[in-house]
Design a protein around this motif. Structure first.
Motif, PDB file in Angstrom:
ATOM      1  N   ASN A   1     -67.051 -35.674 -39.497  1.00  0.00           N
ATOM      2  CA  ASN A   1     -68.214 -34.983 -40.063  1.00  0.00           C
ATOM      3  C   ASN A   1     -67.953 -34.554 -41.508  1.00  0.00           C
ATOM      4  N   ILE A   2     -66.728 -34.089 -41.772  1.00  0.00           N
ATOM      5  CA  ILE A   2     -66.363 -33.728 -43.146  1.00  0.00           C
ATOM      6  C   ILE A   2     -66.397 -34.964 -44.044  1.00  0.00           C
ATOM      7  N   CYS A   3     -65.905 -36.093 -43.521  1.00  0.00           N
ATOM      8  CA  CYS A   3     -65.910 -37.343 -44.294  1.00  0.00           C
ATOM      9  C   CYS A   3     -67.334 -37.712 -44.711  1.00  0.00           C
ATOM     10  N   ARG A   4     -68.249 -37.637 -43.764  1.00  0.00           N
ATOM     11  CA  ARG A   4     -69.639 -38.008 -44.062  1.00  0.00           C
ATOM     12  C   ARG A   4     -70.233 -37.070 -45.109  1.00  0.00           C
ATOM     13  N   LYS A   5     -69.914 -35.798 -45.003  1.00  0.00           N
ATOM     14  CA  LYS A   5     -70.435 -34.826 -45.963  1.00  0.00           C
ATOM     15  C   LYS A   5     -69.943 -35.135 -47.371  1.00  0.00           C
ATOM     16  N   ILE A   6     -68.676 -35.524 -47.463  1.00  0.00           N
ATOM     17  CA  ILE A   6     -68.116 -35.880 -48.773  1.00  0.00           C
ATOM     18  C   ILE A   6     -68.746 -37.174 -49.291  1.00  0.00           C
ATOM     19  N   ALA A   7     -68.827 -38.168 -48.421  1.00  0.00           N
ATOM     20  CA  ALA A   7     -69.313 -39.492 -48.837  1.00  0.00           C
ATOM     21  C   ALA A   7     -70.753 -39.439 -49.330  1.00  0.00           C
TER      22      ALA A   7
ATOM     23  N   SER B   1     -61.870 -28.291 -40.752  1.00  0.00           N
ATOM     24  CA  SER B   1     -62.910 -27.256 -40.707  1.00  0.00           C
ATOM     25  C   SER B   1     -63.568 -27.068 -42.069  1.00  0.00           C
ATOM     26  N   GLY B   2     -63.030 -27.737 -43.066  1.00  0.00           N
ATOM     27  CA  GLY B   2     -63.611 -27.674 -44.399  1.00  0.00           C
ATOM     28  C   GLY B   2     -63.372 -26.362 -45.116  1.00  0.00           C
ATOM     29  N   ASN B   3     -62.238 -25.700 -44.835  1.00  0.00           N
ATOM     30  CA  ASN B   3     -61.958 -24.414 -45.470  1.00  0.00           C
ATOM     31  C   ASN B   3     -61.170 -24.549 -46.774  1.00  0.00           C
TER      32      ASN B   3
END
Length: 344
Positions: free
Chosen positions: A18-24, A97-99
């Motif tokens: 999910n973090i990867c998709r948010k970055i991409a 967790s994207g912290n």
């Protein structure tokens, strides 16, 4: 060497995916790589069975890597592939967790520190930067050189300059074009001539005059090369005349910004190969624009007769440099003419 892709983003968990998709979504051109056990992977992701093998295959193909996982895993995975700060890609780590976003490798030269701040804004995370110059709020000269598109001729001298900044010791700077005025002006002693002493120093100039080996030499790309040639002139002949012009006038090839010629010559194989060899663009200038240069030092009746303009190389150099200063008037040898102009 093939140009490297922008960014690879790696994860082994669904939360990390999910973090990867948010970055991409915020970085076009980024590629997602996920472990094959991640549930419901997004369709744009490539799956791998072995992280170690996948990174081994892809490490040198990207300018940056973001590992969304524990920092220890990332360190062990990249360790066999780390070679030099001059060529290593930027490597960052984000927890799933994207912290936090950690700049792990190639913080300055590879741009990892800057990228860490950008990723942190996307994720709402805290950037973790450990390079001494950043935390001491002194100029990071290697990063500044990269941002200013200055070629570092002797990167081993960066350490002495950085250590002097950190210790608040004198650093001399010869920089007549003012390329580093904004970033390093308050931190350096400006020299009117490149007369360096034992102090650490920086020279930002296209001149090849020797300086002590501890002086950091940065080459600005402020030289514009105008070239004329007969049809089918070889790459080797053009390159030889170019080197002759630069060697004779003590100019650095690294300071070339671009190559320019009359538009009708932009398809010449020798010029195209030269552009590829130097990794500099070749532009064509129309006859009308070339004739706007009022007083070229060496007009040619032969060129006027065959090309319809009084000058190719000198006029092309001057106009490419935005009506800059002609530093090297026309040099003619065999089938080639070369001139060089500067623009600060």
């Amino acid at each position: 060497m093939q140009p490297r892709n922008f960014m690879a983003i790696w994860a082994v968990t669904s939360q990390g995916a999910n973090i990867c998709r948010k970055i991409a979504r915020q970085f076009p051109g980024a590629h997602i790589y996920l472990g094959d056990k991640v549930k419901d992977p997004p369709p744009e992701a490539a799956l791998f069975q072995s992280l170690q093998q996948a990174v081994e295959e892809k490490f040198g193909r990207y300018r940056s890597h973001v590992f969304v996982m524990a920092a220890g895993i990332a360190v062990r995975i990249i360790a066999p592939h780390v070679t030099s700060k001059l060529s290593d890609p930027a490597v960052l780590v984000a927890d799933d967790s994207g912290n936090f976003v950690i700049s792990l490798l190639s913080g300055h030269m590879g741009g990892a520190n800057t990228l860490a701040h950008q990723l942190s804004r996307v994720l709402g995370a805290t950037p973790v930067i450990t390079t001494a110059t950043d935390n001491a709020r002194v100029p990071a000269i290697d990063q500044t050189a990269r941002h200013r598109n200055l070629f570092m001729e002797n990167p081993q001298a960066v350490k002495q300059v950085s250590m002097a900044f950190l210790a608040k010791k004198q650093v001399d700077r010869f920089d007549p074009g003012g390329w580093l005025d904004k970033e390093a002006g308050a931190w350096t002693n400006t020299l009117a001539e490149p007369l360096f002493t034992r102090h650490p120093g920086i020279m930002v100039h296209h001149d090849m005059t020797p300086v002590p080996e501890h002086i950091l030499v940065l080459r600005p790309r402020n030289l514009y090369v105008g070239i004329g040639c007969n049809s089918a002139t070889s790459f080797e002949e053009i390159l030889e005349v170019l080197h002759t012009a630069f060697d004779k006038n003590r100019l650095s090839i690294q300071s070339i910004n671009l190559l320019a010629t009359i538009r009708e010559k932009t398809g010449e194989p020798g010029l195209l190969q030269l552009s590829k060899h130097l990794q500099r663009p070749l532009i064509g200038i129309t006859r009308h624009i070339l004739d706007l240069v009022p007083d070229v030092p060496n007009p040619s009746l032969m060129v006027q007769r065959h090309m319809g303009v009084k000058s190719v190389c000198e006029a092309a150099a001057i106009m490419a440099a935005d009506k800059g200063t002609l530093m090297v008037p026309k040099i003619k040898s065999g089938n080639v003419t070369v001139a060089v102009a500067s623009c600060t």
